[in-house]
Scaffold this motif. Sequence first.
Motif, PDB file in Angstrom:
ATOM      1  N   UNK A   7       0.844  -1.191   0.000  1.00 30.87           N
ATOM      2  CA  UNK A   7       0.000   0.000   0.000  1.00 30.87           C
ATOM      3  C   UNK A   7       0.882   1.243   0.000  1.00 30.87           C
ATOM      4  N   UNK A   8       0.284   2.366  -0.367  1.00 31.17           N
ATOM      5  CA  UNK A   8       1.036   3.621  -0.436  1.00 31.17           C
ATOM      6  C   UNK A   8       1.506   4.046   0.952  1.00 31.17           C
ATOM      7  N   UNK A   9       2.715   4.570   1.069  1.00 32.24           N
ATOM      8  CA  UNK A   9       3.207   5.034   2.370  1.00 32.24           C
ATOM      9  C   UNK A   9       2.564   6.371   2.748  1.00 32.24           C
ATOM     10  N   UNK A  10       2.533   6.668   4.028  1.00 30.77           N
ATOM     11  CA  UNK A  10       2.026   7.958   4.490  1.00 30.77           C
ATOM     12  C   UNK A  10       3.136   9.006   4.553  1.00 30.77           C
ATOM     13  N   UNK A  11       4.369   8.535   4.630  1.00 30.62           N
ATOM     14  CA  UNK A  11       5.494   9.463   4.704  1.00 30.62           C
ATOM     15  C   UNK A  11       6.763   8.759   4.243  1.00 30.62           C
ATOM     16  N   UNK A  12       7.783   9.560   4.016  1.00 29.01           N
ATOM     17  CA  UNK A  12       9.116   9.076   3.654  1.00 29.01           C
ATOM     18  C   UNK A  12      10.061   9.460   4.782  1.00 29.01           C
ATOM     19  N   UNK A  13      10.867   8.508   5.237  1.00 28.39           N
ATOM     20  CA  UNK A  13      11.835   8.782   6.299  1.00 28.39           C
ATOM     21  C   UNK A  13      13.226   8.396   5.820  1.00 28.39           C
ATOM     22  N   UNK A  14      14.169   9.312   5.955  1.00 24.26           N
ATOM     23  CA  UNK A  14      15.554   9.087   5.551  1.00 24.26           C
ATOM     24  C   UNK A  14      16.456   9.302   6.758  1.00 24.26           C
ATOM     25  N   UNK A  15      17.340   8.352   7.009  1.00 23.59           N
ATOM     26  CA  UNK A  15      18.248   8.437   8.153  1.00 23.59           C
ATOM     27  C   UNK A  15      19.684   8.456   7.649  1.00 23.59           C
ATOM     28  N   UNK A  16      20.483   9.382   8.188  1.00 23.59           N
ATOM     29  CA  UNK A  16      21.857   9.591   7.723  1.00 23.59           C
ATOM     30  C   UNK A  16      22.865   9.248   8.813  1.00 23.59           C
TER      31      UNK A  16
ATOM     32  N   UNK B 254      25.128  11.073  10.136  1.00 20.98           N
ATOM     33  CA  UNK B 254      25.430  12.158  11.072  1.00 20.98           C
ATOM     34  C   UNK B 254      24.326  13.188  11.054  1.00 20.98           C
ATOM     35  N   UNK B 255      24.339  14.074  12.041  1.00 22.36           N
ATOM     36  CA  UNK B 255      23.349  15.145  12.089  1.00 22.36           C
ATOM     37  C   UNK B 255      23.495  16.050  10.874  1.00 22.36           C
ATOM     38  N   UNK B 256      22.361  16.448  10.311  1.00 25.54           N
ATOM     39  CA  UNK B 256      22.361  17.275   9.110  1.00 25.54           C
ATOM     40  C   UNK B 256      22.412  18.749   9.485  1.00 25.54           C
ATOM     41  N   UNK B 257      22.917  19.547   8.558  1.00 23.44           N
ATOM     42  CA  UNK B 257      23.048  20.976   8.786  1.00 23.44           C
ATOM     43  C   UNK B 257      21.758  21.674   8.377  1.00 23.44           C
ATOM     44  N   UNK B 258      21.207  22.468   9.279  1.00 26.66           N
ATOM     45  CA  UNK B 258      20.029  23.280   8.976  1.00 26.66           C
ATOM     46  C   UNK B 258      20.341  24.719   9.348  1.00 26.66           C
ATOM     47  N   UNK B 259      19.671  25.664   8.691  1.00 28.93           N
ATOM     48  CA  UNK B 259      19.906  27.072   8.942  1.00 28.93           C
ATOM     49  C   UNK B 259      18.832  27.596   9.881  1.00 28.93           C
ATOM     50  N   UNK B 260      19.199  27.845  11.119  1.00 26.38           N
ATOM     51  CA  UNK B 260      18.238  28.335  12.092  1.00 26.38           C
ATOM     52  C   UNK B 260      17.135  27.321  12.331  1.00 26.38           C
TER      53      UNK B 260
ATOM     54  N   UNK C 244      16.023  24.753   5.250  1.00 27.85           N
ATOM     55  CA  UNK C 244      16.592  25.119   3.954  1.00 27.85           C
ATOM     56  C   UNK C 244      17.794  24.231   3.649  1.00 27.85           C
ATOM     57  N   UNK C 245      17.811  23.706   2.445  1.00 28.93           N
ATOM     58  CA  UNK C 245      18.871  22.793   2.043  1.00 28.93           C
ATOM     59  C   UNK C 245      18.421  21.349   2.023  1.00 28.93           C
ATOM     60  N   UNK C 246      17.307  21.033   2.702  1.00 30.00           N
ATOM     61  CA  UNK C 246      16.762  19.681   2.688  1.00 30.00           C
ATOM     62  C   UNK C 246      15.580  19.636   1.728  1.00 30.00           C
TER      63      UNK C 246
ATOM     64  N   UNK D 176      15.282  16.417  11.858  1.00 29.00           N
ATOM     65  CA  UNK D 176      15.536  16.266  13.295  1.00 29.00           C
ATOM     66  C   UNK D 176      16.817  15.477  13.475  1.00 29.00           C
ATOM     67  N   UNK D 177      17.884  16.169  13.795  1.00 27.77           N
ATOM     68  CA  UNK D 177      19.172  15.499  13.962  1.00 27.77           C
ATOM     69  C   UNK D 177      19.640  14.884  12.654  1.00 27.77           C
ATOM     70  N   UNK D 178      19.672  13.550  12.607  1.00 28.92           N
ATOM     71  CA  UNK D 178      20.119  12.854  11.398  1.00 28.92           C
ATOM     72  C   UNK D 178      18.960  12.247  10.608  1.00 28.92           C
ATOM     73  N   UNK D 179      17.728  12.683  10.903  1.00 27.14           N
ATOM     74  CA  UNK D 179      16.543  12.102  10.265  1.00 27.14           C
ATOM     75  C   UNK D 179      15.762  13.159   9.508  1.00 27.14           C
TER      76      UNK D 179
END
Length: 197
Positions: free
Chosen positions: A34-43, A45-51, A55-57, A77-80
Amino acid sequence: MAVAAVAILATAVPASAHDSLVHSTPEADERLAAAPESITLTYSGDLLVLGESTQGAVVLVIDQDGRDWATGEVTVTGNTVTAAVEPGMPDAGYQVRWQVVSEDGHPISGIVPFTIGDAEPMTATQAPTDADAPAYTPDASDQAAENTDETDSGMRVLLVGGVGAAVAAVAFVLYRILRRPRTVPAAVDDVDAAEER
């Protein structure tokens, strides 16, 4: 001197390593009932966000016609990274096309293909045909791009390490010069004292 060079190299290597995708939901090439309700990607390390912005994701869920099924804002959120998708996705092949900013400040990107139902998977060479779909032009190979980044990182590590070793060598030489015993002037003073007698 060798200890200083090793210390510099040890601090330079982690700083140059890019994060990478370690897990996704759906997983790459997964076939969902069945179709997913969301997509989750885990990396890795923690990703860089601006404030407070993300932005950038960017996360796109593209079908063969170029329609983007991702909806709403991307949450980091962190690495997710999480992105909601529109309900009613039909049985078909899809590609999750993502781009985020690695912890070291470099943008990284990739594709996670998945399929819903008994449909044919969407191949990497299929390009969106919908003019209204968000523009996405992958390189000849996302893996090749990552390999190029890793090569550049390796050169940076060697350069930083070489400069650090040179600085350590100069500091060591200066230290030895400044701390050298002053034996010659002492000998001259002894000669002068003997002449006065």
